[in-house]
Design a protein around this motif. Structure first.
Motif, PDB file in Angstrom:
ATOM      1  N   SER A 110       0.830  -1.207   0.000  1.00 45.92           N
ATOM      2  CA  SER A 110       0.000   0.000   0.000  1.00 45.92           C
ATOM      3  C   SER A 110       0.864   1.257   0.000  1.00 45.92           C
ATOM      4  CB  SER A 110      -0.975  -0.006   1.177  1.00 45.92           C
ATOM      5  OG  SER A 110      -0.286  -0.008   2.400  1.00 45.92           O
ATOM      6  N   ILE A 111       2.001   1.228   0.669  1.00 48.69           N
ATOM      7  CA  ILE A 111       2.903   2.385   0.655  1.00 48.69           C
ATOM      8  C   ILE A 111       3.495   2.575  -0.738  1.00 48.69           C
ATOM      9  CG2 ILE A 111       5.129   3.223   1.507  1.00 48.69           C
ATOM     10  CD1 ILE A 111       4.314   2.106   4.257  1.00 48.69           C
ATOM     11  N   LYS A 112       3.834   1.474  -1.388  1.00 47.71           N
ATOM     12  CA  LYS A 112       4.397   1.566  -2.736  1.00 47.71           C
ATOM     13  C   LYS A 112       3.376   2.144  -3.711  1.00 47.71           C
ATOM     14  CE  LYS A 112       7.075  -0.856  -6.107  1.00 47.71           C
ATOM     15  NZ  LYS A 112       8.092  -1.841  -6.289  1.00 47.71           N
ATOM     16  N   ILE A 113       2.137   1.699  -3.615  1.00 47.72           N
ATOM     17  CA  ILE A 113       1.124   2.218  -4.536  1.00 47.72           C
ATOM     18  C   ILE A 113       0.738   3.652  -4.162  1.00 47.72           C
ATOM     19  CG2 ILE A 113      -1.004   1.409  -3.421  1.00 47.72           C
ATOM     20  CD1 ILE A 113      -1.714   0.363  -6.342  1.00 47.72           C
ATOM     21  N   TRP A 114       0.889   4.001  -2.890  1.00 43.14           N
ATOM     22  CA  TRP A 114       0.691   5.383  -2.458  1.00 43.14           C
ATOM     23  C   TRP A 114       1.742   6.269  -3.137  1.00 43.14           C
ATOM     24  CZ3 TRP A 114       1.233   6.770   3.460  1.00 43.14           C
ATOM     25  CH2 TRP A 114       1.003   8.124   3.657  1.00 43.14           C
ATOM     26  N   ALA A 115       2.976   5.810  -3.156  1.00 49.04           N
ATOM     27  CA  ALA A 115       4.045   6.562  -3.814  1.00 49.04           C
ATOM     28  C   ALA A 115       3.784   6.666  -5.314  1.00 49.04           C
ATOM     29  CB  ALA A 115       5.392   5.901  -3.537  1.00 49.04           C
ATOM     30  N   GLN A 116       3.258   5.609  -5.915  1.00 43.54           N
ATOM     31  CA  GLN A 116       2.943   5.644  -7.343  1.00 43.54           C
ATOM     32  C   GLN A 116       1.848   6.666  -7.643  1.00 43.54           C
ATOM     33  OE1 GLN A 116       1.942   1.621  -8.394  1.00 43.54           O
ATOM     34  NE2 GLN A 116       4.033   0.893  -8.132  1.00 43.54           N
ATOM     35  N   SER A 117       0.843   6.716  -6.780  1.00 44.05           N
ATOM     36  CA  SER A 117      -0.227   7.695  -6.998  1.00 44.05           C
ATOM     37  C   SER A 117       0.301   9.116  -6.807  1.00 44.05           C
ATOM     38  CB  SER A 117      -1.423   7.410  -6.091  1.00 44.05           C
ATOM     39  OG  SER A 117      -1.069   7.495  -4.739  1.00 44.05           O
ATOM     40  N   ASN A 118       1.206   9.298  -5.847  1.00 42.88           N
ATOM     41  CA  ASN A 118       1.836  10.610  -5.676  1.00 42.88           C
ATOM     42  C   ASN A 118       2.625  10.997  -6.921  1.00 42.88           C
ATOM     43  OD1 ASN A 118       0.840  10.934  -3.124  1.00 42.88           O
ATOM     44  ND2 ASN A 118       2.803  10.821  -2.079  1.00 42.88           N
ATOM     45  N   ALA A 119       3.356  10.036  -7.493  1.00 45.59           N
ATOM     46  CA  ALA A 119       4.164  10.317  -8.675  1.00 45.59           C
ATOM     47  C   ALA A 119       3.280  10.719  -9.855  1.00 45.59           C
ATOM     48  CB  ALA A 119       5.001   9.094  -9.034  1.00 45.59           C
ATOM     49  N   ARG A 120       2.166  10.051 -10.005  1.00 42.34           N
ATOM     50  CA  ARG A 120       1.273  10.393 -11.116  1.00 42.34           C
ATOM     51  C   ARG A 120       0.643  11.760 -10.907  1.00 42.34           C
ATOM     52  NH1 ARG A 120      -0.474   4.382 -11.530  1.00 42.34           N
ATOM     53  NH2 ARG A 120       0.863   3.704 -13.230  1.00 42.34           N
ATOM     54  N   LEU A 144       8.395   8.247   1.892  1.00 42.04           N
ATOM     55  CA  LEU A 144       7.739   6.939   1.941  1.00 42.04           C
ATOM     56  C   LEU A 144       8.657   5.801   1.493  1.00 42.04           C
ATOM     57  CD1 LEU A 144       4.255   7.796   0.386  1.00 42.04           C
ATOM     58  CD2 LEU A 144       4.700   7.144   2.759  1.00 42.04           C
ATOM     59  N   MET A 145       9.427   6.045   0.432  1.00 37.48           N
ATOM     60  CA  MET A 145      10.149   4.959  -0.227  1.00 37.48           C
ATOM     61  C   MET A 145      11.661   4.970   0.002  1.00 37.48           C
ATOM     62  SD  MET A 145       7.753   3.239  -1.539  1.00 37.48           S
ATOM     63  CE  MET A 145       8.695   2.089  -2.492  1.00 37.48           C
ATOM     64  N   THR A 146      12.208   5.963   0.599  1.00 38.07           N
ATOM     65  CA  THR A 146      13.644   6.200   0.804  1.00 38.07           C
ATOM     66  C   THR A 146      14.298   6.696  -0.489  1.00 38.07           C
ATOM     67  OG1 THR A 146      14.636   4.056   0.268  1.00 38.07           O
ATOM     68  CG2 THR A 146      13.763   4.320   2.493  1.00 38.07           C
ATOM     69  N   PRO A 147      15.351   7.484  -0.363  1.00 39.52           N
ATOM     70  CA  PRO A 147      16.023   8.033  -1.548  1.00 39.52           C
ATOM     71  C   PRO A 147      16.699   6.976  -2.418  1.00 39.52           C
ATOM     72  CG  PRO A 147      16.600   9.295   0.403  1.00 39.52           C
ATOM     73  CD  PRO A 147      15.839   8.099   0.869  1.00 39.52           C
ATOM     74  N   ASN A 148      17.009   5.810  -1.879  1.00 39.33           N
ATOM     75  CA  ASN A 148      17.698   4.779  -2.662  1.00 39.33           C
ATOM     76  C   ASN A 148      16.766   3.922  -3.498  1.00 39.33           C
ATOM     77  OD1 ASN A 148      20.261   5.504  -1.843  1.00 39.33           O
ATOM     78  ND2 ASN A 148      20.161   4.227  -0.015  1.00 39.33           N
ATOM     79  N   SER A 149      15.481   4.003  -3.267  1.00 38.81           N
ATOM     80  CA  SER A 149      14.544   3.214  -4.068  1.00 38.81           C
ATOM     81  C   SER A 149      14.404   3.844  -5.455  1.00 38.81           C
ATOM     82  CB  SER A 149      13.174   3.163  -3.384  1.00 38.81           C
ATOM     83  OG  SER A 149      12.589   4.454  -3.376  1.00 38.81           O
ATOM     84  N   THR A 150      13.896   3.076  -6.379  1.00 38.49           N
ATOM     85  CA  THR A 150      13.677   3.583  -7.739  1.00 38.49           C
ATOM     86  C   THR A 150      12.736   4.775  -7.720  1.00 38.49           C
ATOM     87  OG1 THR A 150      13.936   1.324  -8.557  1.00 38.49           O
ATOM     88  CG2 THR A 150      12.945   2.913 -10.056  1.00 38.49           C
ATOM     89  N   GLU A 151      11.660   4.643  -6.947  1.00 33.06           N
ATOM     90  CA  GLU A 151      10.683   5.723  -6.864  1.00 33.06           C
ATOM     91  C   GLU A 151      11.298   6.967  -6.237  1.00 33.06           C
ATOM     92  OE1 GLU A 151      10.202   2.667  -5.684  1.00 33.06           O
ATOM     93  OE2 GLU A 151       8.487   1.821  -6.751  1.00 33.06           O
ATOM     94  N   GLY A 152      12.119   6.771  -5.194  1.00 33.00           N
ATOM     95  CA  GLY A 152      12.764   7.888  -4.524  1.00 33.00           C
ATOM     96  C   GLY A 152      13.746   8.614  -5.424  1.00 33.00           C
ATOM     97  N   LYS A 153      14.509   7.848  -6.200  1.00 38.12           N
ATOM     98  CA  LYS A 153      15.467   8.456  -7.133  1.00 38.12           C
ATOM     99  C   LYS A 153      14.744   9.269  -8.201  1.00 38.12           C
ATOM    100  CE  LYS A 153      19.033   4.974  -6.497  1.00 38.12           C
ATOM    101  NZ  LYS A 153      19.739   3.828  -7.070  1.00 38.12           N
ATOM    102  N   GLU A 154      13.652   8.716  -8.731  1.00 41.20           N
ATOM    103  CA  GLU A 154      12.880   9.445  -9.738  1.00 41.20           C
ATOM    104  C   GLU A 154      12.273  10.713  -9.156  1.00 41.20           C
ATOM    105  OE1 GLU A 154      10.023   6.758 -11.411  1.00 41.20           O
ATOM    106  OE2 GLU A 154      11.568   5.435 -12.223  1.00 41.20           O
ATOM    107  N   ALA A 155      11.781  10.632  -7.936  1.00 41.13           N
ATOM    108  CA  ALA A 155      11.200  11.813  -7.294  1.00 41.13           C
ATOM    109  C   ALA A 155      12.261  12.886  -7.100  1.00 41.13           C
ATOM    110  CB  ALA A 155      10.566  11.432  -5.961  1.00 41.13           C
ATOM    111  N   TYR A 156      13.447  12.479  -6.652  1.00 36.92           N
ATOM    112  CA  TYR A 156      14.518  13.460  -6.457  1.00 36.92           C
ATOM    113  C   TYR A 156      14.940  14.064  -7.796  1.00 36.92           C
ATOM    114  CZ  TYR A 156      18.503  15.847  -4.503  1.00 36.92           C
ATOM    115  OH  TYR A 156      19.378  16.825  -4.115  1.00 36.92           O
TER     116      TYR A 156
END
Length: 172
Positions: A110-120, A144-156
């Protein structure tokens, strides 16, 4: 008096109707009775995914306002689910190890999909030239995902493109 003693013997010879084959309820799979585990889900990760898919279709059709509303619904539902799983996980720690393991797994999803919805949503706001709304969503993804995750890197990387941060992150 002998007649009264004969009644049970008569029933044994005639036979008492067998109740073993009678069924008062449908004999379907008991898992189908669980409301939230059926295909008509209203409080599940797959429902969040459905919102995201619908939002993607709306973006392709150019209806950004409805897409934003759909992504918001996905984000809110994912946030609720993450909270529910976290709370239940804490309540069962030390009682039954299987339950916290299951809830932890669902909480991570649920946290991962929360991050995906934030990204969209952030992508949509960037497209609408509203970076002031996109930045908090991107920061939340990293939290939510930490800076080292794929989602975190893309967000940064998006924060870097928006000019909110200046230092590039190389990561691991």
């Amino acid at each position: 008096m002998k007649f009264l003693r004969m009644i049970p013997i008569i029933f044994m010879f005639i036979g008492i109707p067998s109740y073993m084959n009678l069924s008062y309820a449908e004999s379907k799979n008991p898992n189908e009775y669980k409301v939230l585990s059926s295909t008509n889900k209203k409080l599940s990760i797959s429902d969040v995914q459905d919102y995201l898919n619908n939002g993607d279709k709306l973006v392709k059709d150019g209806d950004f306002e409805k897409a934003k509303q759909t992504y918001d619904k996905a984000r809110n539902l994912a946030r609720q689910l993450a909270g529910f799983y976290r709370d239940l996980n804490g309540s069962f720690k030390g009682l039954d190890a299987r339950i916290p393991l299951e809830l932890d797994k669902k909480g991570r999803k649920s946290i991962k999909i929360w991050a995906q919805s934030n990204a969209r949503l952030a992508s949509l706001y960037k497209r609408k030239k509203q970076p002031e709304v996109a930045v908090p969503l991107l920061v939340e993804i990293i939290r939510l995902m930490t800076p080292n995750s794929t989602e975190g890197k893309e967000a940064y990387q998006n924060l870097l493109q928006l000019g909110f941060v200046e230092t590039t992150y190389k990561g691991f």
